[in-house]
Design a protein around this motif. Structure first.
Motif, PDB file in Angstrom:
ATOM      1  N   LYS A  30       0.830  -1.209   0.000  1.00  0.00           N
ATOM      2  CA  LYS A  30       0.000   0.000   0.000  1.00  0.00           C
ATOM      3  C   LYS A  30       0.858   1.249   0.000  1.00  0.00           C
ATOM      4  CE  LYS A  30      -3.341  -2.619   2.748  1.00  0.00           C
ATOM      5  NZ  LYS A  30      -4.097  -2.702   4.019  1.00  0.00           N
ATOM      6  N   GLN A  31       1.885   1.241  -0.832  1.00  0.00           N
ATOM      7  CA  GLN A  31       2.823   2.358  -0.843  1.00  0.00           C
ATOM      8  C   GLN A  31       3.042   2.898  -2.257  1.00  0.00           C
ATOM      9  OE1 GLN A  31       4.175   3.690   1.886  1.00  0.00           O
ATOM     10  NE2 GLN A  31       3.288   2.238   3.322  1.00  0.00           N
ATOM     11  N   TRP A  32       1.981   2.982  -3.043  1.00  0.00           N
ATOM     12  CA  TRP A  32       2.126   3.586  -4.363  1.00  0.00           C
ATOM     13  C   TRP A  32       2.281   5.099  -4.251  1.00  0.00           C
ATOM     14  CZ3 TRP A  32       2.185   1.728  -9.490  1.00  0.00           C
ATOM     15  CH2 TRP A  32       2.165   0.346  -9.596  1.00  0.00           C
ATOM     16  N   VAL A  33       1.760   5.650  -3.197  1.00  0.00           N
ATOM     17  CA  VAL A  33       1.952   7.085  -2.942  1.00  0.00           C
ATOM     18  C   VAL A  33       2.025   7.301  -1.439  1.00  0.00           C
ATOM     19  CG1 VAL A  33      -0.540   7.590  -2.940  1.00  0.00           C
ATOM     20  CG2 VAL A  33       1.084   9.415  -3.443  1.00  0.00           C
ATOM     21  N   ASN A  34       2.924   8.176  -1.027  1.00  0.00           N
ATOM     22  CA  ASN A  34       3.053   8.587   0.375  1.00  0.00           C
ATOM     23  C   ASN A  34       2.934  10.100   0.428  1.00  0.00           C
ATOM     24  OD1 ASN A  34       3.658   5.951   1.396  1.00  0.00           O
ATOM     25  ND2 ASN A  34       5.722   6.169   0.576  1.00  0.00           N
ATOM     26  N   ALA A  35       2.238  10.585   1.437  1.00  0.00           N
ATOM     27  CA  ALA A  35       2.064  12.029   1.534  1.00  0.00           C
ATOM     28  C   ALA A  35       1.932  12.457   2.988  1.00  0.00           C
ATOM     29  CB  ALA A  35       0.829  12.474   0.746  1.00  0.00           C
ATOM     30  N   VAL A  36       2.230  13.698   3.225  1.00  0.00           N
ATOM     31  CA  VAL A  36       1.936  14.323   4.514  1.00  0.00           C
ATOM     32  C   VAL A  36       0.871  15.380   4.273  1.00  0.00           C
ATOM     33  CG1 VAL A  36       4.209  13.872   5.493  1.00  0.00           C
ATOM     34  CG2 VAL A  36       3.822  15.980   4.219  1.00  0.00           C
ATOM     35  N   ALA A  37       0.171  15.758   5.321  1.00  0.00           N
ATOM     36  CA  ALA A  37      -0.911  16.740   5.193  1.00  0.00           C
ATOM     37  C   ALA A  37      -0.941  17.641   6.418  1.00  0.00           C
ATOM     38  CB  ALA A  37      -2.254  16.027   5.022  1.00  0.00           C
ATOM     39  N   LYS A  38      -1.618  18.742   6.280  1.00  0.00           N
ATOM     40  CA  LYS A  38      -1.797  19.672   7.397  1.00  0.00           C
ATOM     41  C   LYS A  38      -3.078  20.463   7.167  1.00  0.00           C
ATOM     42  CE  LYS A  38       1.060  23.183   5.140  1.00  0.00           C
ATOM     43  NZ  LYS A  38       2.283  24.010   5.247  1.00  0.00           N
ATOM     44  N   ARG A  39      -3.569  21.052   8.235  1.00  0.00           N
ATOM     45  CA  ARG A  39      -4.756  21.906   8.114  1.00  0.00           C
ATOM     46  C   ARG A  39      -4.305  23.342   7.900  1.00  0.00           C
ATOM     47  NH1 ARG A  39      -8.995  21.336  12.743  1.00  0.00           N
ATOM     48  NH2 ARG A  39     -10.411  22.062  11.109  1.00  0.00           N
ATOM     49  N   PHE A  52      -1.348   4.891   0.328  1.00  0.00           N
ATOM     50  CA  PHE A  52      -2.284   3.900  -0.210  1.00  0.00           C
ATOM     51  C   PHE A  52      -1.695   3.268  -1.470  1.00  0.00           C
ATOM     52  CE2 PHE A  52      -3.682   8.074  -1.762  1.00  0.00           C
ATOM     53  CZ  PHE A  52      -3.727   7.891  -3.125  1.00  0.00           C
ATOM     54  N   GLY A  53      -2.259   2.109  -1.791  1.00  0.00           N
ATOM     55  CA  GLY A  53      -1.850   1.386  -2.982  1.00  0.00           C
ATOM     56  C   GLY A  53      -2.904   1.496  -4.059  1.00  0.00           C
ATOM     57  N   LEU A  54      -2.991   0.494  -4.898  1.00  0.00           N
ATOM     58  CA  LEU A  54      -3.958   0.521  -5.989  1.00  0.00           C
ATOM     59  C   LEU A  54      -5.376   0.221  -5.529  1.00  0.00           C
ATOM     60  CD1 LEU A  54      -1.859  -1.323  -8.740  1.00  0.00           C
ATOM     61  CD2 LEU A  54      -2.284   1.139  -8.521  1.00  0.00           C
ATOM     62  N   PHE A  55      -5.507  -0.369  -4.338  1.00  0.00           N
ATOM     63  CA  PHE A  55      -6.842  -0.776  -3.875  1.00  0.00           C
ATOM     64  C   PHE A  55      -7.218  -0.188  -2.519  1.00  0.00           C
ATOM     65  CE2 PHE A  55      -5.062  -4.171  -6.531  1.00  0.00           C
ATOM     66  CZ  PHE A  55      -5.983  -4.154  -7.572  1.00  0.00           C
ATOM     67  N   ASP A  56      -6.275  -0.070  -1.627  1.00  0.00           N
ATOM     68  CA  ASP A  56      -6.601   0.466  -0.303  1.00  0.00           C
ATOM     69  C   ASP A  56      -5.359   1.042   0.348  1.00  0.00           C
ATOM     70  OD1 ASP A  56      -5.245  -1.853   0.198  1.00  0.00           O
ATOM     71  OD2 ASP A  56      -6.756  -2.763   1.459  1.00  0.00           O
ATOM     72  N   GLY A  57      -5.567   1.614   1.536  1.00  0.00           N
ATOM     73  CA  GLY A  57      -4.471   2.216   2.280  1.00  0.00           C
ATOM     74  C   GLY A  57      -4.982   2.761   3.595  1.00  0.00           C
ATOM     75  N   LYS A  58      -4.263   3.724   4.149  1.00  0.00           N
ATOM     76  CA  LYS A  58      -4.699   4.310   5.412  1.00  0.00           C
ATOM     77  C   LYS A  58      -4.207   5.748   5.515  1.00  0.00           C
ATOM     78  CE  LYS A  58      -0.739   3.072   8.302  1.00  0.00           C
ATOM     79  NZ  LYS A  58      -0.305   2.524   9.602  1.00  0.00           N
ATOM     80  N   LYS A  59      -4.855   6.490   6.416  1.00  0.00           N
ATOM     81  CA  LYS A  59      -4.424   7.855   6.707  1.00  0.00           C
ATOM     82  C   LYS A  59      -4.417   8.045   8.217  1.00  0.00           C
ATOM     83  CE  LYS A  59      -9.150   9.173   5.517  1.00  0.00           C
ATOM     84  NZ  LYS A  59      -9.988   9.853   4.525  1.00  0.00           N
ATOM     85  N   PRO A  71      -9.155   4.079   7.419  1.00  0.00           N
ATOM     86  CA  PRO A  71      -8.845   3.305   6.199  1.00  0.00           C
ATOM     87  C   PRO A  71      -9.159   4.108   4.943  1.00  0.00           C
ATOM     88  CG  PRO A  71     -10.929   2.587   7.112  1.00  0.00           C
ATOM     89  CD  PRO A  71     -10.387   3.607   8.079  1.00  0.00           C
ATOM     90  N   ILE A  72      -8.476   3.772   3.871  1.00  0.00           N
ATOM     91  CA  ILE A  72      -8.743   4.373   2.570  1.00  0.00           C
ATOM     92  C   ILE A  72      -9.158   3.263   1.614  1.00  0.00           C
ATOM     93  CG2 ILE A  72      -7.765   5.607   0.590  1.00  0.00           C
ATOM     94  CD1 ILE A  72      -5.802   6.929   2.491  1.00  0.00           C
ATOM     95  N   ASP A  73     -10.360   3.390   1.087  1.00  0.00           N
ATOM     96  CA  ASP A  73     -10.858   2.436   0.093  1.00  0.00           C
ATOM     97  C   ASP A  73     -10.793   3.118  -1.279  1.00  0.00           C
ATOM     98  OD1 ASP A  73     -12.308   0.760  -1.592  1.00  0.00           O
ATOM     99  OD2 ASP A  73     -13.731   0.177  -0.047  1.00  0.00           O
ATOM    100  N   VAL A  74      -9.775   2.797  -2.044  1.00  0.00           N
ATOM    101  CA  VAL A  74      -9.558   3.479  -3.320  1.00  0.00           C
ATOM    102  C   VAL A  74     -10.713   3.245  -4.284  1.00  0.00           C
ATOM    103  CG1 VAL A  74      -8.040   3.621  -5.336  1.00  0.00           C
ATOM    104  CG2 VAL A  74      -7.057   3.392  -3.043  1.00  0.00           C
ATOM    105  N   SER A 161      -9.761  12.966   0.809  1.00  0.00           N
ATOM    106  CA  SER A 161     -11.165  12.858   0.411  1.00  0.00           C
ATOM    107  C   SER A 161     -11.864  14.202   0.571  1.00  0.00           C
ATOM    108  CB  SER A 161     -11.870  11.806   1.264  1.00  0.00           C
ATOM    109  OG  SER A 161     -11.917  12.228   2.615  1.00  0.00           O
ATOM    110  N   ARG A 162     -13.089  14.271   0.096  1.00  0.00           N
ATOM    111  CA  ARG A 162     -13.860  15.513   0.210  1.00  0.00           C
ATOM    112  C   ARG A 162     -14.028  15.931   1.669  1.00  0.00           C
ATOM    113  NH1 ARG A 162     -18.853  13.878  -3.751  1.00  0.00           N
ATOM    114  NH2 ARG A 162     -17.701  13.879  -5.752  1.00  0.00           N
ATOM    115  N   GLU A 163     -14.237  14.955   2.542  1.00  0.00           N
ATOM    116  CA  GLU A 163     -14.440  15.267   3.954  1.00  0.00           C
ATOM    117  C   GLU A 163     -13.243  15.987   4.546  1.00  0.00           C
ATOM    118  OE1 GLU A 163     -15.511  12.988   8.179  1.00  0.00           O
ATOM    119  OE2 GLU A 163     -15.312  11.841   6.302  1.00  0.00           O
TER     120      GLU A 163
END
Length: 225
Positions: A30-39, A52-59, A71-74, A161-163
């Protein structure tokens, strides 16, 4: 077929197995992309890690009250939030990885057969191994190209995601390609190395001469007379 040629062809079997292992790992991790985020409203107090990978991942998100994992459901996001990823680039990536996996398996099987036998079947001849490895490499390069386009058109600007976006989270210019992607690059390199090995095995200096066999048949015919 000389022993040298058989040995070199058998080496490509291991190269194909290595490519298969890398492609299976790329699909399963599940490491097709790695990112950091902030508000944007409190960047110093908020933190986020997304992969996340091609199918799922996590945040993992922290809004100054502790880390929370989601969880991330791609597939779900592709269906209900189509702006998250380009569907056709995602599908193209999966298709190419699976094609590369199948073709690498075929090249491995035929390499093992050619190393153990001297078949005249057009599908099993050692020169046909060029085709299987070339097609496998082409498929892997296709997957690399599709995902790079996905990265530059979508992932580089957002992996949320939008949320999260509505809650003022951002990952713009904070995403990188993960090691799952580089597994496919490694598989393409393995296919390319196989082609180089086959070129060496089939070079003029290592080609088996057929003259002795013709002489033996001629001598046999003379003996009959």
């Amino acid at each position: 077929m000389t022993m040298f040629k058989r040995a070199m062809i058998f080496v490509t079997f291991f190269g194909s197995c290595f490519a298969i292992a890398l492609l299976v790992a790329s699909l399963g991790t599940k490491q097709w992309v790695n990112a950091v985020a902030k508000r944007t409203i409190n960047p110093e107090e908020s933190q986020g890690r997304i992969n996340f990978g091609l199918f799922d991942g996590k945040k993992d998100l922290n809004v100054a009250y502790g880390w929370r994992t989601y969880p991330i459901d791609v597939v779900h996001l592709l269906k209900y939030e189509p702006e998250f990823l380009n569907y056709w680039l995602w599908l193209g990536t999966i298709t190419c990885v699976c094609a590369g996996l199948l073709l690498s398996a075929l090249s491995g099987v035929f390499a093992a057969i050619n190393a153990g036998t001297s078949s005249s079947n057009c599908l099993l001849t050692s020169k046909r191994l060029y085709l299987w490895n070339f097609l496998a490499m082409l498929s892997n390069l296709g997957a690399i190209g599709f995902w790079l386009l996905q990265y530059y058109f979508k992932l580089q600007s957002n992996v949320l995601s939008r949320e999260e976006l509505e809650n003022m989270w951002t990952s713009e210019n904070m995403a990188d390609l993960g090691y799952s992607f580089w597994f496919v690059v490694g598989a393409a390199a393995a296919n390319f190395i196989n082609i180089i090995i086959l070129l060496i095995a089939n070079s003029d200096g290592n080609k088996e001469t057929v003259i002795p066999m013709l002489e033996e048949k001629t001598n046999g015919a003379i003996m009959l007379y």
